[in-house]
Design an enzyme around this catalytic site. Structure first.
Site, PDB file in Angstrom:
ATOM      1  CB  CYS A   1      -0.945  -0.011   1.200  1.00 47.57           C
ATOM      2  SG  CYS A   1      -2.112  -1.400   1.123  1.00 47.57           S
ATOM      3  CB  THR A   2       4.024   2.151   1.724  1.00 48.79           C
ATOM      4  OG1 THR A   2       3.390   2.080   3.008  1.00 48.79           O
ATOM      5  CG2 THR A   2       5.015   3.298   1.705  1.00 48.79           C
TER       6      THR A   2
END
Length: 152
Positions: A45-46
């Protein structure tokens, strides 16, 4: 099941800074890249959020706004946004209503929220849907290609 050509369901959600994002407010003005992701500050997600960040100006030049959605809290979104200097809104869908509205499936045997990106044109019509938990940064490049093909 939502599909390309469908009208994007309208919704309102709180942002990481406490304001409210209403999809309908953007209709007629700009396209929206609406991406659903599992969780703030996890590796995939980062990578996805930072890829959207790094190409954010390209999205703006293509007449689009990027908006991320997860079940994380407003406070979590605020920390994630600040830590990674994200220039776009992250929306808190704590009860999963918008995820259900957009029919975003769960992944990995139903254990994780799915990763799905929608490109919604400025008329509110879904132009693209991409569902892939593992190809986090592919969501960014694919959305950009779709926007490049849309009329200005």
């Amino acid at each position: 099941m939502l599909k390309i050509g469908d009208k994007a369901p309208d919704f309102s959600l709180k942002t990481g800074n406490g304001s409210t994002f209403n999809l309908a407010d953007h209709q007629g003005q700009k396209s929206i890249v609406l991406y659903f992701y599992p969780k703030d500050d996890t590796p995939g997600c980062t990578a996805e959020a930072c890829s959207f960040r790094d190409q954010y100006e390209d999205f703006k030049d293509l007449g689009a706004e990027v908006v991320g959605v997860s079940s994380d809290s407003e406070a979590s979104h605020q920390k994630f946004t600040q830590k990674h200097r994200l220039p776009f809104e992250l929306l808190a869908d704590a009860d999963g209503k918008v995820r259900k509205l957009y029919e975003v499936p769960r992944a990995l045997l139903g254990l994780l929220p799915g990763r799905v990106t929608f490109v919604i044109d400025k008329h509110g019509v879904i132009q693209y849907i991409f569902n892939s938990l593992s190809g986090a940064t592919d969501h960014v490049s694919n959305a950009k290609k779709v926007l490049e093909g849309l009329p200005a």
